[in-house]
Design a protein around this motif. Sequence first.
Motif, mmCIF file in Angstrom:
data_model
loop_
_atom_site.group_PDB
_atom_site.id
_atom_site.type_symbol
_atom_site.label_atom_id
_atom_site.label_comp_id
_atom_site.label_asym_id
_atom_site.label_seq_id
_atom_site.Cartn_x
_atom_site.Cartn_y
_atom_site.Cartn_z
ATOM 1 N N TYR A 171 0.859 -1.188 0.000
ATOM 2 C CA TYR A 171 0.000 0.000 0.000
ATOM 3 C C TYR A 171 0.891 1.233 0.000
ATOM 4 C CZ TYR A 171 -4.118 -2.812 1.151
ATOM 5 O OH TYR A 171 -5.145 -3.723 1.109
ATOM 6 N N ASP A 172 0.490 2.272 -0.731
ATOM 7 C CA ASP A 172 1.228 3.527 -0.725
ATOM 8 C C ASP A 172 0.737 4.461 0.369
ATOM 9 O OD1 ASP A 172 2.942 2.893 -2.835
ATOM 10 O OD2 ASP A 172 1.490 3.546 -4.338
ATOM 11 N N SER A 173 -0.531 4.335 0.700
ATOM 12 C CA SER A 173 -1.126 5.195 1.718
ATOM 13 C C SER A 173 -0.608 4.831 3.114
ATOM 14 C CB SER A 173 -2.657 5.057 1.687
ATOM 15 O OG SER A 173 -3.223 5.518 2.885
ATOM 16 N N LYS A 174 -0.147 5.840 3.847
ATOM 17 C CA LYS A 174 0.335 5.609 5.211
ATOM 18 C C LYS A 174 -0.777 5.073 6.094
ATOM 19 C CE LYS A 174 2.783 7.847 9.034
ATOM 20 N NZ LYS A 174 3.399 9.120 9.517
ATOM 21 N N THR A 175 -1.994 5.559 5.867
ATOM 22 C CA THR A 175 -3.146 5.101 6.649
ATOM 23 C C THR A 175 -3.398 3.619 6.419
ATOM 24 O OG1 THR A 175 -4.182 7.290 6.542
ATOM 25 C CG2 THR A 175 -5.615 5.414 7.068
ATOM 26 N N LEU A 176 -3.361 3.209 5.143
ATOM 27 C CA LEU A 176 -3.592 1.800 4.823
ATOM 28 C C LEU A 176 -2.455 0.925 5.337
ATOM 29 C CD1 LEU A 176 -5.117 1.968 1.226
ATOM 30 C CD2 LEU A 176 -6.283 1.465 3.383
ATOM 31 N N ARG A 177 -1.227 1.437 5.283
ATOM 32 C CA ARG A 177 -0.101 0.676 5.813
ATOM 33 C C ARG A 177 -0.279 0.425 7.310
ATOM 34 N NH1 ARG A 177 4.735 3.959 2.693
ATOM 35 N NH2 ARG A 177 4.785 2.666 0.815
ATOM 36 N N THR A 178 -0.718 1.438 8.010
ATOM 37 C CA THR A 178 -0.936 1.301 9.450
ATOM 38 C C THR A 178 -2.042 0.292 9.727
ATOM 39 O OG1 THR A 178 -0.248 3.594 9.828
ATOM 40 C CG2 THR A 178 -1.528 2.526 11.572
ATOM 41 N N ARG A 179 -3.132 0.369 8.956
ATOM 42 C CA ARG A 179 -4.231 -0.587 9.125
ATOM 43 C C ARG A 179 -3.783 -2.012 8.801
ATOM 44 N NH1 ARG A 179 -9.497 0.805 5.910
ATOM 45 N NH2 ARG A 179 -9.970 -1.266 6.773
ATOM 46 N N ALA A 180 -3.039 -2.149 7.695
ATOM 47 C CA ALA A 180 -2.603 -3.477 7.250
ATOM 48 C C ALA A 180 -1.617 -4.105 8.231
ATOM 49 C CB ALA A 180 -1.975 -3.392 5.861
ATOM 50 N N ALA A 181 -0.866 -3.285 8.956
ATOM 51 C CA ALA A 181 0.064 -3.820 9.946
ATOM 52 C C ALA A 181 -0.694 -4.559 11.043
ATOM 53 C CB ALA A 181 0.895 -2.690 10.553
ATOM 54 N N GLY A 182 -1.922 -4.093 11.338
ATOM 55 C CA GLY A 182 -2.751 -4.765 12.335
ATOM 56 C C GLY A 182 -3.742 -5.738 11.733
ATOM 57 N N GLU A 183 -4.012 -5.570 10.444
ATOM 58 C CA GLU A 183 -4.926 -6.464 9.716
ATOM 59 C C GLU A 183 -4.187 -7.016 8.502
ATOM 60 O OE1 GLU A 183 -8.953 -4.782 9.037
ATOM 61 O OE2 GLU A 183 -8.123 -2.990 10.001
ATOM 62 N N PRO A 184 -3.388 -8.077 8.674
ATOM 63 C CA PRO A 184 -2.540 -8.596 7.586
ATOM 64 C C PRO A 184 -3.298 -8.951 6.308
ATOM 65 C CG PRO A 184 -1.958 -9.598 9.685
ATOM 66 C CD PRO A 184 -3.220 -8.841 9.911
ATOM 67 N N HIS A 185 -4.572 -9.274 6.435
ATOM 68 C CA HIS A 185 -5.338 -9.693 5.266
ATOM 69 C C HIS A 185 -6.277 -8.603 4.756
ATOM 70 C CE1 HIS A 185 -4.656 -14.162 6.522
ATOM 71 N NE2 HIS A 185 -3.596 -13.602 5.971
ATOM 72 N N LEU A 186 -5.963 -7.366 5.079
ATOM 73 C CA LEU A 186 -6.758 -6.238 4.613
ATOM 74 C C LEU A 186 -6.663 -6.117 3.089
ATOM 75 C CD1 LEU A 186 -8.337 -3.551 5.327
ATOM 76 C CD2 LEU A 186 -6.087 -2.438 5.281
ATOM 77 N N ILE A 187 -7.820 -5.986 2.430
ATOM 78 C CA ILE A 187 -7.856 -5.810 0.976
ATOM 79 C C ILE A 187 -8.632 -4.542 0.659
ATOM 80 C CG2 ILE A 187 -8.539 -6.800 -1.246
ATOM 81 C CD1 ILE A 187 -8.561 -9.554 0.100
ATOM 82 N N VAL A 188 -7.934 -3.536 0.161
ATOM 83 C CA VAL A 188 -8.557 -2.286 -0.272
ATOM 84 C C VAL A 188 -8.150 -2.069 -1.726
ATOM 85 C CG1 VAL A 188 -8.751 0.192 0.066
ATOM 86 C CG2 VAL A 188 -8.470 -1.313 2.044
ATOM 87 N N ARG A 189 -9.098 -2.132 -2.624
ATOM 88 C CA ARG A 189 -8.792 -2.037 -4.047
ATOM 89 C C ARG A 189 -8.125 -0.720 -4.413
ATOM 90 N NH1 ARG A 189 -13.720 -4.836 -7.534
ATOM 91 N NH2 ARG A 189 -13.338 -6.975 -6.809
#
Length: 231
Positions: A171-189
């Motif tokens: 993810y390029d978004s810092k917000t999405l990176r932070t979310r994905a660090a806690g949710e490894p299987h996060l999928i945001v198109r």
Amino acid sequence: MSKTVYFVRHGESMYNKWRRESFRNPCVLCCVCDPMLFDAALSPAGEAQVRNLHDQVRAAEDPWLSRVELVVTSPLTRAVETCLGAFFPESSYVMSPGRWSGTNADFDAADGATSARVPAQHPYGAAPLCCALPREAMDTSCDVGTPVAELRERYNTRVDTMALEESVWWYDSKTLRTRAAGEPHLIVRESKSDVRLRIRAFRKWLANRPEKVIAVVGHSAYIKQFTGMSR
């Protein structure tokens, strides 16, 4: 300075295999939109495709490979496996004498010397450069990557991951990176406009490289958008 960039699409992945087989069974395709195959590896057919690619580039009378100065790969597993199998197979490693480093080394008890398995030197270097910019457009589970620490443990020195500055690089978004660090299987198109921004950044990255001929192992949707291909 003019440049030549060769794009190589990865071999069939387990996700591609699922898609191919699902088309034979429309009920499965309609009921299961995503099989949750995160960072999918190559399928057996994909591994065979990679072996065939390796044989082809080695057997060519005037291989384009001989002109390549740098090989770049997306960090997604299917691309890395394609890159290593086609350009940097383990069979190309050689034994080199040296002190034991604790990694990929064998101790010779007969004379107290040590020898280590090191990658053979190719015209394009000893290892591919891992870059997150040519990763696939985020769309399904297979586009969710593996954290940098795990990639480095898995591939060790076979892949240069120094360009991966973020643990969550998919993810390029810092917000999405932070979310994905806690949710490894996060999928945001990822939107097409965001992919275009990433393509623009990769064009600049390629232009700033000193090499004139570069091979990039990547993904179908990204390559099509980069090159303007319709199919």
